[in-house]
Enzyme design. Structure first.
Site, mmCIF file in Angstrom:
data_model
loop_
_atom_site.group_PDB
_atom_site.id
_atom_site.type_symbol
_atom_site.label_atom_id
_atom_site.label_comp_id
_atom_site.label_asym_id
_atom_site.label_seq_id
_atom_site.Cartn_x
_atom_site.Cartn_y
_atom_site.Cartn_z
ATOM 1 C CG ASP A 1 34.550 -76.725 16.660
ATOM 2 O OD1 ASP A 1 35.153 -77.478 17.760
ATOM 3 O OD2 ASP A 1 33.189 -76.853 16.745
ATOM 4 C CD GLU B 1 39.139 -81.723 18.288
ATOM 5 O OE1 GLU B 1 38.812 -80.618 19.047
ATOM 6 O OE2 GLU B 1 38.775 -81.617 17.182
ATOM 7 C CG ASP C 1 31.001 -81.041 21.309
ATOM 8 O OD1 ASP C 1 30.994 -79.553 21.239
ATOM 9 O OD2 ASP C 1 31.141 -81.561 20.314
#
Length: 1489
Positions: free
Chosen positions: A560, A563, A636
């Site tokens: 996770d 980015e 999300d």
């Protein structure tokens, strides 16, 4: 919180108001202000303005032209010049691949710097083979070049000046580059002083030997920007990007003539057919953005960038599909506009097209789509795909970027996750409760809280003391564990990962060469530079069992925040001038890093075992090629209907761009969706390639078994449906691994010639199974309109109702969709495999029989399908260890149909050349697996005999009359005919034929074995198997637990496993002994506790009697006092009436009225100040909580800033010392000075104001004379001037003592009572004092009565056993916190670090939902309305009471944020049950489940 200086109240509201606004931001929408729009991005703003000027200037033209064209080594080469900058040179190369794909490369030559040119090495799996020399026909002219390739079917025409590239297929233009003259490669330059010169010397095109001077704006009006807007620096959100290299963006327009629909460029929460971004119905106002960002709570319909970026786009029209792939790792924006197709394009097609065949290009549509691509940096690297079909482009694109490999079978099943499962016991409890509810589940997930201080690879041993055992317990039931490992590394010199990375010098660097530091879950963090080669093996080694302590082969990984997400970075990500290996800036590679991270993580899982197994790694950030390394999810999302509706379009878009292994958080990551929405979301999840339920730490627990019926049953059915269809899904994954075809297939892909389906994105086809799925995503819907493109019959998967299409034009059919149903239609002509027996996990079903569902086509005589099986975990399939079968229903002769099975293997890999469909090791392992049941829908008539080839005896079958596939459309919506062939016994690894005979005499049959009935025992409920467990207690287990390869604890005799998968010893003697021992101990504890309870009951009975007696006594006292008060009141009223006239005269005076007005003003101001102080106190409490509870888990640096600002305010206003502030927050900025308050303003205390408010105006008027001259002190006043000096902390006790003492002096006549009016006569004052005294006595008696009655009415238990425990407290130190509970009082959490105390609530009552007075009712206590959590509800506690010999707090958990679960032992719930029944009832088997 106590504020020390009332004077400062009036100075702080503005600060608190600002902070309140920060904290009260809505949680139901994205914070758009955190992320750029095009107008806030310098390069996008410049290039979009270029497009605007191109429209504004009629003579707008491109300054780019081509020179020195040549065709060498199967590639086209040329020099490119920009007339506006003649000293800047570019190169152009076009490569032509063997598969018909063209690649365009353009770069700056001999520039000040090298443009980033390495994106291709990350995105492209292997360098493509170029076409042979014989494939080309090249014509290079003075003004244009023509290159024909792909056997002459494709052609590239290059116009030299201005530069224009047009790609043709079959003589028609399909892709045009620079048609709008928006190609612009900003060259590297030195920052000019005073701007660029207006004139420039260029070569004269008409006279090559001469030069001429041109004025830039006159020669190419509108092409150059008016200023250097954002070229050298830009600021956003208070953070500056210095842009040391200056401008380097790339602009490119790509037109798809005659194509109305374009798809792709994920990831966006948007429609499948991309919307316009510059005008048009429903258009966005910004371009689609590609920039990997952590956008939590993203909008459900938006062009905003979110977590992934794949710059791949497809265009489609009837009979034709084309595409482009821009290989760029930087931020990019894409504008999409549509305009009418030019007559030139349509007339060209009409001239060329002389005949049309099915599936051929149907010609241009009425609209043409034009796209404008804007990238911040890098070379031009563009792949052009000319199709002509979607299948061709899927094949070509995934051959280029890689295909999703076969995952492990468990990864395709159901995953259960939340942030966070609390501890090891919580994980085991969830697993157990899934089994109890008979809901299958394959994977448990752990979010960031499993790691000590979020230091990944290091378990929090307080909550997960035995991680290996936890994984083994899951594995014992066929399950796996996934743990999160994020890319940020805590900057801690004692953390080995951090120090190793420092020693290897593989951490990302700032522009000045220092270690990059940011903020994430771990606090101060560093980030590995994944572009550094030394980082790869280092990271791979972290997953070795010797390094990742506590990990096993059953642990897999979730990547996770890759980015990367950086809480204090610009747009919550990394600064663009951060430096990576090779000197490249982060702006060049931003979108690529997350893919490399997933890649090396996957390699770590592969290399950790000597015999490698397929990895499973879930990623949030992705790029072109990420499909090679695992699954992704949509991030999300919110638990809302719009987000549910956006799920399918997002998954379809990801699929066509290669990311086929995709899913969303079922239920939404944020929010608490209602039961209906959860049911619908699980119905979507059941058909999502990646199927995981997940929720934020603030959400309520929502595991499926927690829902009430019927919703729990509906969710269970959806999950079980997924498990029955796993053979179909796994086959679809196999197909995707071969050719890149999506698992979820959009309507336009399956029916490319039907324009009505090109924009449909709310339904899809499930692999090649023939299943058409239309999820219901609207609240309250009870039916759905399903679009059918063809004339085939479609059979409802669960009801067998048949719906008919039409021959031309497509049609909508209305399908019932009650909450327990999803419209799932099986297309006529398809055969799908499934497994009807649902095990608790997918890996336990490998030897279970297969069922085939055959949907007859419109002739009623044909269908086909396939099945792929392997071991589901290893790479043995690459060596031929698999089974691949094709099933066909076809006509045998005029009176027969034949259903057969044949090997479907087609060699596509040389390594599998020796594949043996029945002799490989895997095939041998499943040699006894059969096709047991076959369902055929839509036959016209009932067969007379059904035989398996080689057998002389017919197969048993059941026939249900219904509508045939050949029936009229008028029969649509009615039940189809259904043939069920029972116990076919056809081997799954061998060829076979089953013949259906019609019209002949029936044949003899062998009755089918009902395998479920054979296992059913009359002693057990339906669907359960009896374990007799001699020597222990008999047990009924679920049928699905029989022969599942697990020795069930409920079957201690081992009778549940008989097929040899596992041998289970008879453990009943030992188990029985332990059980008896445990029962005896429980009985002893209950007896001892019950004896103590008896004492509690005795005490309670006495207290009850005492209270009842007290109530009666006080009631008598009250009656006497009321009589006495009545007499005193009458006497007082008589005296007051005599005084009334004089009082009324005084009240009418002006002075009286003014005094009253001033008192009312004082009262209003005092109340206003009280309210303000209350608000300040509340806000201070919130901020205190923030200061105490803040951690970066809530992903909002504004909260950190607010918390620090609050500390600054405390210091400035004297409420916190500077030392205390620095201890609690070493990073706080210096405290601002306190707001000065004018010294001359007198500050009245609340007590003084209240005294002035309560002065009697009549007394003030009467005292005028007495206040002139020397004051005369009254006896009472002179006695009690000491109250001016009493400290506030003592005042309540002092005031109480004062009142009692004065009352005594008045009653004894020593002093007169303080009079309300100076004119009261002594007899009136005494009457008032007497009446007041009696009222006080009545009030005291009423208080005693109320207290006694309240205690009597309190539910102290059925037998008043709890009265003894009123106020009794229990406490337990659990490491980080100490918890205490005072019965009927308050539950409290106290930090062991800073002693901060938080109320978890006060007693509210007993168990909700239980019958009042029952044992269950008194087994739980509820405590509520505790201290409010930050960003959450008020804290509360549920107390589970269990029998124990003493009162003790055993454990505390926080299953949901701010909701605590206490487990308390107490004798108060110990009850000795009646003796167990004897005889027949006692001997009945007990269901241990």
């Amino acid at each position: 919180m106590v504020l020390r200086s009332p004077r400062r109240y009036w100075a702080i509201p503005p600060l608190l108001l600002v902070l309140l606004l920060v904290f009260s931001s809505p949680t139901s929408a994205v914070k758009r202000h955190d992320f750029k729009t095009c107008s806030q991005s310098g390069f996008c703003r410049r290039n979009r303005a270029l497009a605007d000027r191109a429209v504004e200037h009629k003579s707008f033209n491109s300054p780019y032209s081509l020179e020195q064209p040549s065709f060498v080594a199967n590639s086209f080469h040329a020099a490119i010049s920009n007339a506006l900058f003649p000293s800047i040179h570019f190169s152009l190369e076009v490569r032509f691949q063997k598969d018909g794909v063209a690649r365009i490369l353009m770069d700056e030559v001999d520039g000040l710097r090298q443009r980033y040119n390495e994106a291709g090495m990350w995105a492209v799996q292997t360098e493509p083979l170029l076409a042979d020399e014989s494939d080309f026909e090249v014509d290079i002219g003075a003004e244009r070049t023509s290159i024909k390739y792909a056997n002459g079917r494709h052609e590239l025409q290059v116009q030299h000046q201005p530069l224009l590239l047009t790609f043709y297929r079959d003589g028609q233009p399909h892709i045009v580059i620079n048609e709008r003259s928006l190609l612009n490669m900003e060259h590297f330059r030195v920052k000019a002083i005073g701007g660029e010169p207006e004139e420039v010397v260029v070569q004269d095109a008409e006279h090559p030997e001469e030069q001429k001077v041109i004025v830039r704006e006159e020669a190419f009006p509108g092409f150059l920007p008016k200023d250097e807007d954002g070229m050298w620096e830009e600021t956003f959100g208070g953070k500056t990007d210095p842009k040391p290299k200056g401008p380097e963006s790339l602009s490119l327009d790509i037109t798809f003539p005659g194509y109305e629909h374009v798809y792709g460029i994920p990831q966006h929460a948007s429609s499948l057919s991309l919307k316009q971004t510059r005008g048009g119905d429903g258009a966005y106002t910004d371009p689609y953005r590609l920039y990997n960002l952590d956008v939590f709570e993203y909008d459900a319909d938006s062009e905003m960038a979110i977590y992934g970026a794949i710059p791949f786009m497809k265009a489609h029209r009837a009979g034709s599909t084309v595409g482009v792939f821009l290989v760029s790792g930087s931020e990019a924006w894409i504008d999409i506009t549509k305009q009418p197709t030019s007559k030139e394009v349509t007339s060209s097609f009409k001239k060329f097209k002389k005949s049309s065949t099915k599936g051929a290009d149907a010609g241009p549509s009425a609209s043409t789509t034009s796209t404008h691509w804007m990238a911040e940096s890098g070379i031009l690297d563009l792949f052009v795909f000319l199709g002509p079909s979607s299948a061709d482009i899927f094949q070509q694109y995934t051959a280029l970027t890689g295909r999703a490999p076969l995952p492990q079978l468990f990864a395709t099943a159901y995953h259960q996750c939340r942030w966070n499962y609390l501890n090891q016991a919580d994980v085991q409890d969830v697993q157990t409760r899934f089994d109890e509810a008979d809901i299958p589940m394959d994977v448990m997930w752990l979010d960031i809280e499993y790691a000590e201080e979020h230091k990944y690879f290091i378990w929090d041993r307080r909550n997960f003391p035995e991680p290996e055992k936890m994984q083994d317990d899951l594995a014992a039931r066929g399950r796996k564990l996934v743990a999160i490992v994020d890319p940020h590394i805590k900057r801690d010199k004692n953390l080995y990962i951090y120090t190793e990375a420092q020693e290897l010098d593989i951490l990302s660097k700032t522009a000045d060469g220092k270690e990059f530091e940011g903020w994430c879950w771990t606090g101060s963090s560093a980030w590995t530079d994944w572009f550094h080669p030394a980082s790869w093996q280092w990271w791979i080694d972290q997953f070795k069992f010797s390094k990742f302590k506590g990990s096993t082969k059953n642990l897999f990984v979730w990547n996770d925040m890759n980015e990367p997400s950086i809480f204090n970075g610009p747009e919550i990500t990394m600064q663009k001038d951060t430096i990576h290996y090779g000197g490249w800036e982060h702006r060049d590679v931003h979108n690529i890093g997350g893919m490399i991270y997933q890649n090396v993580t996957a390699q770590g899982l592969i290399e950790r075992e000597e015999i490698p197994k397929r990895p499973f790694v879930l990623t949030r950030a992705f790029y072109a090629g990420s499909q090679r390394f695992g699954a992704m999810w949509t991030g999300d999302n919110l638990g809302t209907w719009p987000h549910l509706a956006s799920t399918v379009p997002m998954l379809l878009t990801n699929g066509i761009a290669g990311m086929v292994f995709a899913g969303s958080d079922v239920g939404g990551f944020f929010g608490n969706p209602e039961a209906e929405m959860m049911v619908r979301w699980y119905q979507v999840g059941a058909f999502s390639p990646f199927f995981r339920a997940h929720g934020h730490i603030d959400t309520k627990r929502r595991e499926p078994y927690l829902f009430d019926q019927p919703y729990q049953g509906y969710i269970r059915d959806s999950i079980r449906l997924r498990y029955t269809l796993l053979p179909t899904l796994y086959t679809a994954f196999y197909e995707a691994s071969l050719d890149g075809t999506p698992i979820l297939r959009p309507q336009y892909v399956v029916f490319p010639d039907d324009p009505n389906g090109f924009a449909i994105d709310d339904q899809f086809y499930f692999g090649s199974s023939g299943l058409l799925v239309k999820p219901v995503v609207k609240e309250g819907a009870t039916d759905a309109e399903v679009y059918i493109s063809d004339q085939q019959p479609y059979y409802h998967y669960t009801t067998d109702d048949v719906y008919f299409g039409v021959a031309n034009g497509g049609t909508h059919v209305k399908v019932p969709a009650p909450l327990d149903s999803t419209p799932i239609l099986q297309r006529g002509g398809s055969i799908l495999p499934r497994r009807d027996l649902v095990r608790r996990s997918s890996t336990l079903a490998w030897r279970d029989p297969i069922t085939l569902v055959v949907a007859a086509d419109l002739t009623g005589k044909s269908a086909s399908g396939s099945l792929y099986l392997d071991d589901g975990e290893s790479y043995a399939y690459e060596k031929g260890e698999f089974v691949s079968r094709k099933f066909d229903l076809k006509v045998g002769n005029s009176k027969t149909l034949v259903l057969n099975s044949r090997s479907a293997y087609v060699s596509k890999e040389s390594a599998l050349a020796n594949y043996d469909p029945s002799g490989n090791e895997w095939a041998k392992k499943i040699a006894d697996v059969v096709v047991r049941e076959i369902v055929i829908l839509g036959l016209e008539t009932k067969p007379s005999c059904i035989k398996l080839a080689g057998s002389s005896v017919g197969l048993d079958f059941e026939w249900i009359e219904g509508v045939a596939a050949t029936a009229s459309r008028r029969k649509s919506g009615k039940g189809a005919s259904k043939l069920v062939i029972k116990d076919a016994g056809a081997s799954i690894i061998h060829d076979w034929d089953i013949t259906l005979e019609f019209g002949a005499n029936s044949c003899s049959t062998t009755p089918a074995i009902d395998y479920d009935a054979a296992l059913q025992s009359p002693e057990c409920p339906a669907g359960r198997f009896l374990c007799r467990n001699e020597g222990h207690i008999p047990s009924c287990i679920l049928r699905s637990r029989f022969n599942d390869g697990i020795c069930d604890p409920e079957c201690c005799d081992g009778s549940d496993e008989t097929d040899g998968k596992v041998r289970c010893a008879n453990r009943c003697q030992r188990v029985g002994f332990e059980h008896k021992k445990k029962v005896a101990e429980e009985a002893r504890k209950t007896r001892v506790g019950a004896a103590v309870r008896k004492e509690y009951e005795t005490f309670g009975a006495k207290e009850k009697a005492k209270l009842e007696a007290e109530v009666e006594k006080v009631k008598g006292d009250l009656r006497r006092l009321e009589q006495k008060e009545h007499a005193a009141k009458a006497s007082l009223e008589a005296l007051e009436n005599a005084e009334a006239g004089e009082i009324e005269r005084k009240k009418e005076s002006v002075l009286y009225q003014k005094i009253v007005e001033m008192q009312e003003a004082i009262k209003a101001l005092r109340e206003h100040r009280t309210n303000l102080e209350g608000h300040i106190s509340d806000l201070s409490g919130i901020l205190s909580d923030l200061s105490r509870d803040f951690n970066p888990n809530y992903q909002d640096m504004a909260v950190l800033g607010a918390s620090r600002a609050y500390k600054d305010w405390q210091v400035a206003n004297g409420l916190l010392s500077a030392d205390e502030s620095s201890e609690s927050d070493s990073e706080s900025a210096p405290a601002p000075p306190a707001v000065p308050i004018a010294d001359e303003i007198k500050d009245y205390s609340d007590r003084e104001l209240k005294a002035m408010e309560e002065e009697d105006p009549l007394s003030l008027i009467d005292s005028l004379n007495s206040r002139v001259g020397t004051p005369v002190l009254s006896t009472v006043t002179s006695l009690f001037r000491i109250d001016d000096y009493v400290p506030d902390v003592w005042r309540p006790k002092y005031d109480s003592y004062k009142k009692s003492f004065v009352d005594l002096l008045v009653r004894t006549g020593i002093v007169y009572a303080p009079s309300t009016t100076q004119s009261d006569r002594p007899e009136l004052a005494r009457a008032r004092t007497s009446h007041s005294s009696i009222l006080d006595e009545i009030k005291g008696a009423e208080g005693k009565l109320s207290s006694a009655e309240e205690s009597l009415n309190t539910d102290w238990g059925r037998d008043w056993e709890w009265k003894k425990l009123d106020g009794t407290c229990v406490e337990q130190n659990l490491g980080e916190y100490t918890y205490s509970l005072c019965f009927f009082g308050e539950a409290v959490q106290k930090s062991n670090n800073n002693n901060q105390r938080s109320s978890l609530g006060k007693f509210q009552g007993w168990a909700e939902g239980e019958e009042k007075g029952s044992d269950a009712y008194y087994s739980k206590q509820l405590y509520a309305d505790g201290q409010r959590c930050w960003n959450g509800p008020a804290r509360s506690a549920k107390v589970d009471l269990i029998c124990g010999t003493t009162n003790a707090l055993i454990n505390v958990a926080e299953p949901e944020k701010c909701t605590y679960l206490f487990q308390v032992s107490t004798p108060a719930v110990c009850i000795v049950k009646d003796e167990l029944p004897t005889g027949e009832a006692a001997s009945a088997p007990k269901d241990e489940l």
